[in-house]
Design a protein around this motif. Structure first.
Motif, PDB file in Angstrom:
ATOM      1  N   SER A   1       0.832  -1.206   0.000  1.00  0.00           N
ATOM      2  CA  SER A   1       0.000   0.000   0.000  1.00  0.00           C
ATOM      3  C   SER A   1       0.866   1.255   0.000  1.00  0.00           C
ATOM      4  CB  SER A   1      -0.963   0.003   1.187  1.00  0.00           C
ATOM      5  OG  SER A   1      -0.292  -0.350   2.360  1.00  0.00           O
ATOM      6  N   VAL A   2       0.231   2.359  -0.352  1.00  0.00           N
ATOM      7  CA  VAL A   2       0.914   3.652  -0.309  1.00  0.00           C
ATOM      8  C   VAL A   2       0.143   4.559   0.643  1.00  0.00           C
ATOM      9  CG1 VAL A   2       1.822   3.516  -2.659  1.00  0.00           C
ATOM     10  CG2 VAL A   2      -0.396   4.600  -2.255  1.00  0.00           C
ATOM     11  N   ASP A   3       0.866   5.522   1.215  1.00  0.00           N
ATOM     12  CA  ASP A   3       0.218   6.501   2.089  1.00  0.00           C
ATOM     13  C   ASP A   3      -0.473   7.551   1.242  1.00  0.00           C
ATOM     14  OD1 ASP A   3       1.160   5.260   4.355  1.00  0.00           O
ATOM     15  OD2 ASP A   3       3.028   6.407   4.370  1.00  0.00           O
TER      16      ASP A   3
ATOM     17  N   THR B   1       4.114  -0.167  -9.310  1.00  0.00           N
ATOM     18  CA  THR B   1       4.137  -0.420  -7.871  1.00  0.00           C
ATOM     19  C   THR B   1       4.842  -1.744  -7.581  1.00  0.00           C
ATOM     20  OG1 THR B   1       2.071   0.792  -7.630  1.00  0.00           O
ATOM     21  CG2 THR B   1       2.682  -0.682  -5.820  1.00  0.00           C
ATOM     22  N   LEU B   2       4.528  -2.753  -8.386  1.00  0.00           N
ATOM     23  CA  LEU B   2       5.181  -4.055  -8.229  1.00  0.00           C
ATOM     24  C   LEU B   2       6.687  -3.914  -8.437  1.00  0.00           C
ATOM     25  CD1 LEU B   2       5.066  -7.157  -7.919  1.00  0.00           C
ATOM     26  CD2 LEU B   2       4.620  -7.299 -10.387  1.00  0.00           C
ATOM     27  N   ALA B   3       7.048  -3.213  -9.515  1.00  0.00           N
ATOM     28  CA  ALA B   3       8.470  -3.044  -9.841  1.00  0.00           C
ATOM     29  C   ALA B   3       9.204  -2.316  -8.718  1.00  0.00           C
ATOM     30  CB  ALA B   3       8.602  -2.278 -11.154  1.00  0.00           C
ATOM     31  N   TYR B   4       8.652  -1.173  -8.273  1.00  0.00           N
ATOM     32  CA  TYR B   4       9.298  -0.376  -7.226  1.00  0.00           C
ATOM     33  C   TYR B   4       9.338  -1.118  -5.892  1.00  0.00           C
ATOM     34  CZ  TYR B   4       9.753   4.023  -9.807  1.00  0.00           C
ATOM     35  OH  TYR B   4      10.128   5.004 -10.677  1.00  0.00           O
ATOM     36  N   SER B   5       8.286  -1.880  -5.611  1.00  0.00           N
ATOM     37  CA  SER B   5       8.259  -2.599  -4.332  1.00  0.00           C
ATOM     38  C   SER B   5       9.366  -3.642  -4.279  1.00  0.00           C
ATOM     39  CB  SER B   5       6.904  -3.288  -4.137  1.00  0.00           C
ATOM     40  OG  SER B   5       5.877  -2.332  -4.166  1.00  0.00           O
ATOM     41  N   ILE B   6       9.600  -4.297  -5.394  1.00  0.00           N
ATOM     42  CA  ILE B   6      10.669  -5.297  -5.431  1.00  0.00           C
ATOM     43  C   ILE B   6      12.024  -4.613  -5.274  1.00  0.00           C
ATOM     44  CG2 ILE B   6      11.805  -7.054  -6.862  1.00  0.00           C
ATOM     45  CD1 ILE B   6       9.008  -7.559  -8.134  1.00  0.00           C
TER      46      ILE B   6
ATOM     47  N   TYR C   1       6.623   2.725  -1.001  1.00  0.00           N
ATOM     48  CA  TYR C   1       5.703   1.584  -0.998  1.00  0.00           C
ATOM     49  C   TYR C   1       5.885   0.730   0.247  1.00  0.00           C
ATOM     50  CZ  TYR C   1       5.286   3.166  -5.761  1.00  0.00           C
ATOM     51  OH  TYR C   1       5.078   3.955  -6.862  1.00  0.00           O
ATOM     52  N   HIS C   2       4.782   0.450   0.897  1.00  0.00           N
ATOM     53  CA  HIS C   2       4.846  -0.334   2.135  1.00  0.00           C
ATOM     54  C   HIS C   2       4.293  -1.729   1.901  1.00  0.00           C
ATOM     55  CE1 HIS C   2       5.830   3.470   3.898  1.00  0.00           C
ATOM     56  NE2 HIS C   2       4.670   3.970   3.530  1.00  0.00           N
ATOM     57  N   VAL C   3       5.133  -2.728   2.112  1.00  0.00           N
ATOM     58  CA  VAL C   3       4.682  -4.103   1.977  1.00  0.00           C
ATOM     59  C   VAL C   3       3.936  -4.482   3.250  1.00  0.00           C
ATOM     60  CG1 VAL C   3       5.413  -6.496   1.741  1.00  0.00           C
ATOM     61  CG2 VAL C   3       6.602  -4.696   0.469  1.00  0.00           C
ATOM     62  N   THR C   4       2.702  -4.909   3.107  1.00  0.00           N
ATOM     63  CA  THR C   4       1.910  -5.245   4.288  1.00  0.00           C
ATOM     64  C   THR C   4       1.788  -6.755   4.464  1.00  0.00           C
ATOM     65  OG1 THR C   4      -0.081  -5.058   2.929  1.00  0.00           O
ATOM     66  CG2 THR C   4       0.539  -3.128   4.229  1.00  0.00           C
ATOM     67  N   GLN C   5       2.120  -7.479   3.437  1.00  0.00           N
ATOM     68  CA  GLN C   5       1.956  -8.933   3.493  1.00  0.00           C
ATOM     69  C   GLN C   5       2.723  -9.557   2.340  1.00  0.00           C
ATOM     70  OE1 GLN C   5      -2.218  -9.965   4.049  1.00  0.00           O
ATOM     71  NE2 GLN C   5      -1.872 -11.965   3.097  1.00  0.00           N
ATOM     72  N   GLY C   6       3.173 -10.800   2.547  1.00  0.00           N
ATOM     73  CA  GLY C   6       3.783 -11.550   1.455  1.00  0.00           C
ATOM     74  C   GLY C   6       5.298 -11.543   1.491  1.00  0.00           C
TER      75      GLY C   6
ATOM     76  N   LEU D   1      12.797  -8.594   0.843  1.00  0.00           N
ATOM     77  CA  LEU D   1      12.120  -7.512   1.567  1.00  0.00           C
ATOM     78  C   LEU D   1      12.869  -7.100   2.831  1.00  0.00           C
ATOM     79  CD1 LEU D   1       8.423  -8.702   1.142  1.00  0.00           C
ATOM     80  CD2 LEU D   1       9.674  -7.026  -0.231  1.00  0.00           C
ATOM     81  N   ASP D   2      13.750  -7.976   3.312  1.00  0.00           N
ATOM     82  CA  ASP D   2      14.568  -7.623   4.475  1.00  0.00           C
ATOM     83  C   ASP D   2      15.817  -6.834   4.094  1.00  0.00           C
ATOM     84  OD1 ASP D   2      12.786  -8.912   6.083  1.00  0.00           O
ATOM     85  OD2 ASP D   2      13.951 -10.775   6.218  1.00  0.00           O
ATOM     86  N   MET D   3      16.062  -6.718   2.792  1.00  0.00           N
ATOM     87  CA  MET D   3      17.296  -6.051   2.358  1.00  0.00           C
ATOM     88  C   MET D   3      17.049  -4.565   2.116  1.00  0.00           C
ATOM     89  SD  MET D   3      18.618  -8.733  -0.527  1.00  0.00           S
ATOM     90  CE  MET D   3      18.521 -10.513  -0.288  1.00  0.00           C
ATOM     91  N   THR D   4      18.109  -3.757   2.282  1.00  0.00           N
ATOM     92  CA  THR D   4      18.020  -2.343   1.899  1.00  0.00           C
ATOM     93  C   THR D   4      18.008  -2.259   0.368  1.00  0.00           C
ATOM     94  OG1 THR D   4      20.409  -2.060   1.805  1.00  0.00           O
ATOM     95  CG2 THR D   4      19.361  -1.648   3.922  1.00  0.00           C
TER      96      THR D   4
END
Ligand SMILES: Nc1ncnc2c1ncn2[C@@H]1O[C@H](COP(=O)(O)OP(=O)(O)OP(=O)(O)O)[C@@H](O)[C@H]1O
Ligand SMILES: [Mg+2]
Lengths: 403, 257
Positions: free
Chosen positions: B12-14, B48-53, B59-64, B74-77
């Motif tokens: 999601s995004v703010d 959004t998918l591209a930037y989230s990866i 972009y805030h990953v809320t699940q997955g 997702l744990d990496m900088t």
């Protein structure tokens, strides 16, 4: 990233007025610069107050030791290094010497106090036709309140590069006069790499003869409060001034510069370009750029700009350009001022290519200064400056944490 | 065999009205050497998918999860992801004033390899890649993307792809804004990178034209924040003829609440 925007004052005016006709200037100056009071006697000025325009940004409590009674204005120790080309003359002048006061007079109390206080002035003279350069190293002022006066004279047709390198502790108020005779070409660089506790307030007064060209550079990196106010009088036809500045304020530092360019003769040209970065809690910078184009300055050409990069929260940059035009017949006049926070998109782009955050920040900030530093035109100084800025950036990261 | 695996990704995004969910459970597995085309209407969440990866902070990953050979991306900088082998060719590449392309490429290459590239070979490969992409040598001394035309920015992205040699690349509308010749040149660049390093590719596009040059193994239809259908290359042709209508929920826009 994702942090609230830092405290940023944005006084951004973008105006370009090529071939301006007789219309009124778009930005009415706060105070008409041409009418400002001058005096060499500190007693002629009121006590410092932040309600005075001149002292609006400066932390008065930190500079008040220089604004009250006269201070020690005796000779000080300096060393001369990196002499090149023809010999330049360095000597102490008695305060009654007629060369003193030729370029300008104080416009505020601390500058006037330096004038009241100094007993001898250091004179650096470039003989007519000579071509040379040197660095004056000043690193032994110490913590006592002091006053200084310097007179730089560039003789007719001479070419010279003078670097004043300031370091160590200081509590100093001073005036520096720069006289360029006809066709002289002079570069004056004032480098402030003071110790953390240093307080340094300086007014520079330059006056230019026919076809003379001044490049004036202010580099302020170290010190608690550093305020350098260069004013340039383009007094004769075809004179040309380029005023450059680089400053980098860390936590608690106040770096200020007030530029005044006085176009007072036909076909005069000025370029003002100052860039600053700020990082850390309480880092403050102020830049005021007054450009006055008098009725005498037919076909004047000026452009001034100031850009500030706010790297962290809790830092504040003030930027105030003023353009005052008294003639309809000018070639061009423009100014620009921007103050922005660190661009997260740039940071993301670089990091998405594997570049670690600290290094990405370094690249962006270095990039911000690169062009300006390259225009100083002194290779050794430029290289040293880039290193100094990198050192600033290498300090413990006070940037926002990883999301 | 290298694998990039996206599982049940919610992002999601703010917004001023609070968090807005854009990705609603994306599942996708890309193996090395595979090309996956992603097609979908404007605003469906492809970028959004591209930037989230890639780890953009907006972009805030809320699940997955997103894993690269088992390691949680997702744990990496952001920069760790790149050093782990991910590359994002952006839809809107960013201008970096005062930083030359040469300096930027060397810094990035050094960061990714963990050591500075050997000077001679490095300069040769930059020159070769630039020639292949029909980029004037003068671009090397220009500031990154500053004043580049839209098409030049895209070429510069592919230049980086060739030189940085990632394991997986996400190309977000790299074909948009390219003229016919440039499209071919850029596609050749992508294919060269793939042949050289068995690159796995997620190719986001609106047009089948690029798929003539970069042949996808799979085509995914992306609608309202998730993959609505997948198939082979023939699916792309069908989309071109029929549009996305049949994937959209009846009587609803793509931003259902
Ligand atoms: N800050 C925001 N506030 C509200 N909505 C946002 C915000 N940021 C993104 N969105 C929405 O997220 C959705 C997905 O955007 P995204 O850029 O991922 O779409 P896309 O599929 O790449 O579209 P396109 O094909 O046009 O490139 C859009 O509807 C967009 O408006
Ligand atoms: Mg997009």
């Amino acid at each position: 990233m994702g942090q609230p925007a830092p405290t940023v004052t944005i006084e951004s005016h973008k105006a370009s007025r090529p071939n301006t006709a007789s219309d009124e200037p778009r930005f009415v100056p706060v105070q008409t610069r041409s009418e400002r009071f001058t005096s060499v006697d500190a007693a002629d000025f009121p006590a410092l107050s932040s309600s005075q325009l001149e002292w609006k940004y400066t932390p008065i409590t930190r500079v008040k030791a220089l604004a009250g009674e006269p201070v020690n204005g005796a000779r000080y120790e300096y060393t001369v290094t990196d002499e090149t080309g023809d010999a330049l003359l360095i000597e102490w002048l008695d305060r009654t010497d007629r060369r003193i006061g030729a370029a300008g007079k104080p416009e505020e109390r601390v500058s006037a106090n330096a004038w009241t206080s100094f007993s001898e002035a250091l004179a650096i003279t470039v003989p007519a036709g000579a071509d040379g350069g040197l660095t004056v190293d000043r690193n032994r002022f110490g913590p006592e309140a002091r006053a200084a006066h310097t007179v730089i004279t560039a003789g007719t047709g001479s070419r010279a590069v003078l670097i004043v390198q300031n370091s160590g502790s200081a509590l100093l108020t001073e005036n520096l006069e720069i006289v360029l005779e006809d066709e002289a070409q002079l570069t004056v660089v004032s480098v402030q790499e003071w110790a953390d506790d240093a307080i340094h307030l300086a007014s520079h007064f330059a006056t230019l003869g026919r076809g003379a060209r001044l490049k004036h550079v202010v580099i302020s990196l170290g010190g608690s409060v550093v305020r350098i106010d260069p004013s340039v009088h383009l007094a004769a036809t075809g004179s040309d001034a380029e005023l450059l500045g680089v400053y980098f304020a860390d936590a608690g530092q106040h770096l200020e510069q007030r530029v005044f360019v006085n176009h007072d003769a036909p076909h005069t040209r000025s370029r003002v370009n100052y860039r600053g970065a700020l990082q850390g809690e309480g880092a403050r910078t102020a830049w005021v750029g007054d450009v006055l184009i008098r009725a005498t300055a037919v076909a004047a050409d000026t452009y001034e700009q100031n850009r500030n990069l706010v790297l962290t929260e809790g830092a504040r940059a003030d930027s105030v350009p003023n353009l005052e035009i008294e003639t309809g017949d000018i070639l061009a006049a423009g100014h620009a001022s921007t103050t922005g926070r660190f661009d997260d998109e740039q940071l993301f782009y670089l990091r998405s290519r594997g570049i670690p955050e600290a290094e990405a920040r370094r690249l962006v900030v270095r990039g911000f200064f690169t062009e300006l530093i390259a225009s100083i035109g002194q290779d050794a100084l430029e290289a040293r400056l880039v290193r100094a800025i990198e050192t600033e950036l290498g300090m413990p990261a006070s940037g926002p944490p990883e999301p | 065999m290298s694998t990039l695996s996206i599982k049940d990704l919610h992002v999601s995004v703010d917004t001023d009205q609070g968090a807005k969910e854009i990705l609603r459970g994306v599942d996708l597995v890309i193996k090395e050497g595979e090309i996956h085309a992603i097609m979908g209407p404007n605003g469906s969440g492809k970028s959004t998918l591209a930037y989230s990866i890639a780890g953009h902070p907006k972009y805030h990953v809320t699940q997955g999860s997103v894993t690269l050979d088992g390691a949680e991306v997702l744990d990496m900088t952001v920069d760790e992801r790149a050093r782990a082998g991910l590359f994002l060719a952006m839809q809107y590449p960013v201008e970096i004033p005062g930083v030359t392309v040469t300096n930027f490429l060397r810094t990035a290459k050094t960061a990714i390899d963990g050591e500075a590239p050997a000077i001679r070979g490095w300069i040769t490969s930059i020159r070769e890649s630039m020639t292949n992409l029909r980029m004037e040598p003068s671009f090397a001394e220009r500031n990154v993307n500053e004043g580049f035309s839209g098409g030049e920015k895209k070429r510069n992205e592919i230049l980086q792809l060739e030189l940085l040699q990632p394991r997986f690349a996400i190309l977000d509308e790299t074909d948009s804004g390219l003229d016919v010749d440039a499209l071919k040149i850029v596609a050749e660049g992508v294919n060269r990178a793939k042949d050289k390093t068995a690159l796995g590719i997620m190719l986001i596009t609106h047009y089948t034209r690029i798929l003539r040059y970069i042949k996808p193994d799979f085509v995914h239809v992306f609608v309202a924040g998730r993959i609505a259908e997948q198939g082979g290359p023939e699916l792309a042709d069908r989309l071109e003829n029929e549009g996305y209508d049949r994937f959209l929920p009846v009587g609803a826009s793509e931003s259902t609440d």
